[in-house]
Design a protein around this motif. Structure first.
Motif, PDB file in Angstrom:
ATOM      1  N   ASP A 317       0.831  -1.200   0.000  1.00 58.73           N
ATOM      2  CA  ASP A 317       0.000   0.000   0.000  1.00 58.73           C
ATOM      3  C   ASP A 317       0.866   1.251   0.000  1.00 58.73           C
ATOM      4  OD1 ASP A 317      -2.330  -1.525   0.068  1.00 58.73           O
ATOM      5  OD2 ASP A 317      -2.272  -1.650   2.260  1.00 58.73           O
ATOM      6  N   PRO A 318       0.362   2.371  -0.555  1.00 57.25           N
ATOM      7  CA  PRO A 318       1.168   3.592  -0.663  1.00 57.25           C
ATOM      8  C   PRO A 318       1.683   4.140   0.664  1.00 57.25           C
ATOM      9  CG  PRO A 318      -0.733   3.721  -2.085  1.00 57.25           C
ATOM     10  CD  PRO A 318      -0.921   2.491  -1.259  1.00 57.25           C
ATOM     11  N   ASP A 319       0.926   3.935   1.763  1.00 60.66           N
ATOM     12  CA  ASP A 319       1.401   4.478   3.033  1.00 60.66           C
ATOM     13  C   ASP A 319       2.288   3.494   3.794  1.00 60.66           C
ATOM     14  OD1 ASP A 319      -0.593   2.722   3.588  1.00 60.66           O
ATOM     15  OD2 ASP A 319      -1.787   4.073   4.836  1.00 60.66           O
ATOM     16  N   GLN A 320       2.589   2.364   3.172  1.00 59.16           N
ATOM     17  CA  GLN A 320       3.557   1.428   3.739  1.00 59.16           C
ATOM     18  C   GLN A 320       4.924   1.777   3.177  1.00 59.16           C
ATOM     19  OE1 GLN A 320       1.713  -2.220   2.492  1.00 59.16           O
ATOM     20  NE2 GLN A 320       0.511  -2.415   4.365  1.00 59.16           N
ATOM     21  N   LEU A 321       5.581   2.646   3.894  1.00 56.05           N
ATOM     22  CA  LEU A 321       6.816   3.286   3.423  1.00 56.05           C
ATOM     23  C   LEU A 321       7.721   3.504   4.623  1.00 56.05           C
ATOM     24  CD1 LEU A 321       8.374   4.876   1.174  1.00 56.05           C
ATOM     25  CD2 LEU A 321       6.956   6.843   1.765  1.00 56.05           C
ATOM     26  N   ALA A 322       9.005   3.151   4.485  1.00 59.35           N
ATOM     27  CA  ALA A 322       9.926   3.276   5.619  1.00 59.35           C
ATOM     28  C   ALA A 322      11.342   3.480   5.112  1.00 59.35           C
ATOM     29  CB  ALA A 322       9.856   2.036   6.507  1.00 59.35           C
ATOM     30  N   VAL A 323      12.163   4.059   5.975  1.00 57.16           N
ATOM     31  CA  VAL A 323      13.571   4.251   5.646  1.00 57.16           C
ATOM     32  C   VAL A 323      14.320   2.927   5.717  1.00 57.16           C
ATOM     33  CG1 VAL A 323      15.704   5.411   6.331  1.00 57.16           C
ATOM     34  CG2 VAL A 323      13.527   6.639   6.437  1.00 57.16           C
ATOM     35  N   ARG A 324      13.949   2.087   6.673  1.00 61.84           N
ATOM     36  CA  ARG A 324      14.600   0.785   6.852  1.00 61.84           C
ATOM     37  C   ARG A 324      13.565  -0.327   6.738  1.00 61.84           C
ATOM     38  NH1 ARG A 324      16.799   4.370  10.358  1.00 61.84           N
ATOM     39  NH2 ARG A 324      15.079   3.974  11.811  1.00 61.84           N
ATOM     40  N   ARG A 325      14.008  -1.481   6.289  1.00 65.04           N
ATOM     41  CA  ARG A 325      13.094  -2.616   6.142  1.00 65.04           C
ATOM     42  C   ARG A 325      12.515  -3.029   7.487  1.00 65.04           C
ATOM     43  NH1 ARG A 325      14.615  -7.996   2.616  1.00 65.04           N
ATOM     44  NH2 ARG A 325      12.489  -8.804   2.418  1.00 65.04           N
ATOM     45  N   THR A 326      13.326  -2.977   8.517  1.00 59.88           N
ATOM     46  CA  THR A 326      12.847  -3.387   9.839  1.00 59.88           C
ATOM     47  C   THR A 326      11.720  -2.481  10.334  1.00 59.88           C
ATOM     48  OG1 THR A 326      14.651  -2.074  10.813  1.00 59.88           O
ATOM     49  CG2 THR A 326      15.032  -4.440  10.534  1.00 59.88           C
ATOM     50  N   ASP A 327      11.717  -1.219   9.870  1.00 61.65           N
ATOM     51  CA  ASP A 327      10.632  -0.314  10.278  1.00 61.65           C
ATOM     52  C   ASP A 327       9.290  -0.807   9.741  1.00 61.65           C
ATOM     53  OD1 ASP A 327      12.504   1.263  11.510  1.00 61.65           O
ATOM     54  OD2 ASP A 327      12.673   2.690   9.855  1.00 61.65           O
ATOM     55  N   LEU A 328       9.280  -1.349   8.517  1.00 62.26           N
ATOM     56  CA  LEU A 328       8.042  -1.902   7.975  1.00 62.26           C
ATOM     57  C   LEU A 328       7.615  -3.143   8.734  1.00 62.26           C
ATOM     58  CD1 LEU A 328       8.241  -1.630   4.071  1.00 62.26           C
ATOM     59  CD2 LEU A 328       6.787  -0.354   5.642  1.00 62.26           C
ATOM     60  N   GLU A 329       8.576  -3.949   9.136  1.00 62.52           N
ATOM     61  CA  GLU A 329       8.236  -5.148   9.897  1.00 62.52           C
ATOM     62  C   GLU A 329       7.604  -4.787  11.233  1.00 62.52           C
ATOM     63  OE1 GLU A 329      11.957  -7.135  10.136  1.00 62.52           O
ATOM     64  OE2 GLU A 329      11.898  -7.873   8.062  1.00 62.52           O
ATOM     65  N   ILE A 330       8.109  -3.723  11.849  1.00 67.07           N
ATOM     66  CA  ILE A 330       7.531  -3.252  13.104  1.00 67.07           C
ATOM     67  C   ILE A 330       6.096  -2.793  12.899  1.00 67.07           C
ATOM     68  CG2 ILE A 330       7.686  -1.442  14.872  1.00 67.07           C
ATOM     69  CD1 ILE A 330      10.732  -1.568  14.529  1.00 67.07           C
ATOM     70  N   LEU A 331       5.830  -2.200  11.711  1.00 62.16           N
ATOM     71  CA  LEU A 331       4.481  -1.733  11.395  1.00 62.16           C
ATOM     72  C   LEU A 331       3.558  -2.877  10.994  1.00 62.16           C
ATOM     73  CD1 LEU A 331       5.407   1.467   9.349  1.00 62.16           C
ATOM     74  CD2 LEU A 331       4.475   1.371  11.674  1.00 62.16           C
ATOM     75  N   GLY A 332       4.093  -4.103  10.944  1.00 62.32           N
ATOM     76  CA  GLY A 332       3.259  -5.253  10.637  1.00 62.32           C
ATOM     77  C   GLY A 332       3.226  -5.648   9.177  1.00 62.32           C
ATOM     78  N   GLU A 333       4.022  -5.028   8.333  1.00 66.92           N
ATOM     79  CA  GLU A 333       4.036  -5.356   6.906  1.00 66.92           C
ATOM     80  C   GLU A 333       4.915  -6.585   6.681  1.00 66.92           C
ATOM     81  OE1 GLU A 333       3.448  -5.703   3.056  1.00 66.92           O
ATOM     82  OE2 GLU A 333       2.311  -4.404   4.409  1.00 66.92           O
ATOM     83  N   GLN A 334       4.336  -7.634   6.088  1.00 67.23           N
ATOM     84  CA  GLN A 334       5.063  -8.886   5.894  1.00 67.23           C
ATOM     85  C   GLN A 334       5.868  -8.905   4.598  1.00 67.23           C
ATOM     86  OE1 GLN A 334       2.132 -11.979   6.170  1.00 67.23           O
ATOM     87  NE2 GLN A 334       1.873 -11.741   8.389  1.00 67.23           N
ATOM     88  N   HIS A 335       5.417  -8.136   3.584  1.00 70.47           N
ATOM     89  CA  HIS A 335       6.106  -8.136   2.298  1.00 70.47           C
ATOM     90  C   HIS A 335       6.665  -6.738   2.040  1.00 70.47           C
ATOM     91  CE1 HIS A 335       4.277 -12.028   1.536  1.00 70.47           C
ATOM     92  NE2 HIS A 335       3.090 -11.506   1.835  1.00 70.47           N
ATOM     93  N   SER A 336       7.909  -6.672   1.632  1.00 69.91           N
ATOM     94  CA  SER A 336       8.531  -5.367   1.398  1.00 69.91           C
ATOM     95  C   SER A 336       9.560  -5.472   0.280  1.00 69.91           C
ATOM     96  CB  SER A 336       9.184  -4.839   2.672  1.00 69.91           C
ATOM     97  OG  SER A 336      10.173  -5.753   3.142  1.00 69.91           O
ATOM     98  N   TRP A 337       9.786  -4.326  -0.378  1.00 67.77           N
ATOM     99  CA  TRP A 337      10.716  -4.261  -1.491  1.00 67.77           C
ATOM    100  C   TRP A 337      11.471  -2.935  -1.443  1.00 67.77           C
ATOM    101  CZ3 TRP A 337       5.567  -5.365  -1.712  1.00 67.77           C
ATOM    102  CH2 TRP A 337       5.206  -6.675  -2.083  1.00 67.77           C
ATOM    103  N   PRO A 338      12.710  -2.905  -1.936  1.00 69.79           N
ATOM    104  CA  PRO A 338      13.430  -1.631  -2.025  1.00 69.79           C
ATOM    105  C   PRO A 338      12.929  -0.819  -3.212  1.00 69.79           C
ATOM    106  CG  PRO A 338      14.779  -3.388  -2.916  1.00 69.79           C
ATOM    107  CD  PRO A 338      13.531  -4.046  -2.387  1.00 69.79           C
TER     108      PRO A 338
END
Length: 379
Positions: A317-338
């Motif tokens: 989703d557009p608001d699933q955005l972070a400086v570090r990958r671990t920040d997305l994991e903390i927010l509960g996002e299971q899938h992430s890409w650079p």
């Protein structure tokens, strides 16, 4: 730049092929050269890992441009074997290139397709005016104004009857200038532009008056107050080879002046108010936070800024955005890409209806710092 036309790019997951191609050169060898370009860019996508179906869709879309007379170029965005969006460009890209990435590489559109001012060119004479609509994609006649046809010429004699005749000439000029000004006002200069050939009312960003000094001035003086600042009097007349250059310069000046105004507004908004809150931020961490909170009111991107291609992490989703990958994991996002920071922020801006603007450094100041900034909205 209004980013609403980019919505189709964010209705489906990536990865995406993003291609920018120059169509400004037109020679006998152009069809063959464009065929070679289509093959080379499809091969480049393949080497970056794009699937065969998407490479083929891009190659076929570019092959269709072999005989195109488009004056600048085209962008092509494709995924899963389908071209989703292929907007024409307002300016040629510096080079043909293709990118395969998790997000569409939309950032170059801010310079290549954004801020393409549409102008009404009024060719004025004593009997009326012809009106033309111009953008980077071409020109279109949008009507004419026919004023009183008699009398329109002065005489050189001085007896009473001829002086009376000359007064009638003056009245005719004034009447025709007023009618031309009224017709130009109906073009809604200063309102959001519509594409050439779309029909309906003409909407444009600025007005260029062409004709003799007195004729131009007479119309200019009779324009509504809100149009006078958007009107430019051309120094070259109809038929001059320099007129087209003057029109293009006026369009370029309009773009530059608007960017300068927005950058000055950004610089002023960086200063905290009485409550210690700034109405603008810059730098990737602050922008990522603002994007997640849907507080970006206008996104500013300096194309040569180092932060534009800085890596951030995105979710689906557009608001699933972070400086570090671990920040997305903390927010509960299971899938992430650079992804590139500029492309990720543009996706967020599209989702929240915020415009974006390409800016250059202001009076030697490297602003926004790092090349990315935003004016904020407060909830």
């Amino acid at each position: 730049m209004d980013l609403a036309f980019l919505h189709p790019l964010y209705e489906h997951p990536g990865p995406w092929a993003s291609v920018y191609v120059d169509t400004s050169r037109h020679t006998e060898a152009t069809p063959h050269e464009r065929h070679l370009t289509a093959m080379a860019l499809a091969r480049d996508l393949d080497q970056q890992g794009a699937d065969e179906a998407t490479c083929r869709a891009v190659r076929e879309a570019l092959e269709e441009l072999r005989h195109s007379s488009e004056p600048n170029g085209r962008a092509v965005f494709a995924r899963a074997g389908e071209v989703v969006l292929d907007p024409p460009l307002a300016r040629p890209p510096q080079r043909d290139h293709a990118v395969w990435a998790p997000l569409p590489h939309a950032a170059p559109l801010l310079e290549l397709a954004g801020e393409d001012p549409v102008c009404v060119v009024a060719y004025i004479d004593r009997k009326g005016a012809d009106l033309e609509l111009r953008s980077s994609l071409g020109s279109e006649d949008v009507g004419s104004v026919t004023g009183r046809q008699w009398p329109v010429h002065r005489t050189s004699t001085v007896d009473w009857s001829e002086r009376h005749f000359q007064l009638k000439v003056e009245n005719t000029w004034e009447h025709n200038a007023a009618e031309i000004a009224e017709a130009v006002a109906a073009c809604q200069v200063g309102a959001p532009p519509t594409p050439l050939g779309s029909g309906g009312e003409t909407r444009a960003d600025l007005l260029i008056l062409v004709g003799d000094d007195r004729e131009r001035r007479s119309v200019h003086e009779r324009l509504p107050a809100h149009l006078k600042d958007l009107a430019v009097e051309a120094s070259h007349g109809t038929g001059s080879r320099l007129l087209d250059e003057e029109v293009e310069q006026a369009r370029a000046d309009h773009v530059r002046q608007r960017a300068e105004r927005e950058l000055e507004r950004f610089l002023a908004a960086r200063e905290p108010d009485g409550e210690g809150r700034a109405a603008a931020v810059e730098g990737v961490p602050a922008l990522v936070e603002a994007a997640r909170e849907h507080r970006i009111d206008e996104l500013l991107i300096r194309p040569d800024g180092p932060d534009a291609h800085r890596e951030v992490w995105i979710g689906e989703d557009p608001d699933q955005l972070a400086v570090r990958r671990t920040d997305l994991e903390i927010l509960g996002e299971q899938h992430s890409w650079p992804a590139r920071a500029d492309d990720a922020l543009i996706r967020s801006a599209v989702a929240t209806g915020a415009p974006a603007l390409s800016v250059t450094p202001a009076q030697g100041r490297e602003a926004p710092v790092g090349g990315l900034g935003a004016l904020l909205r407060w909830k």
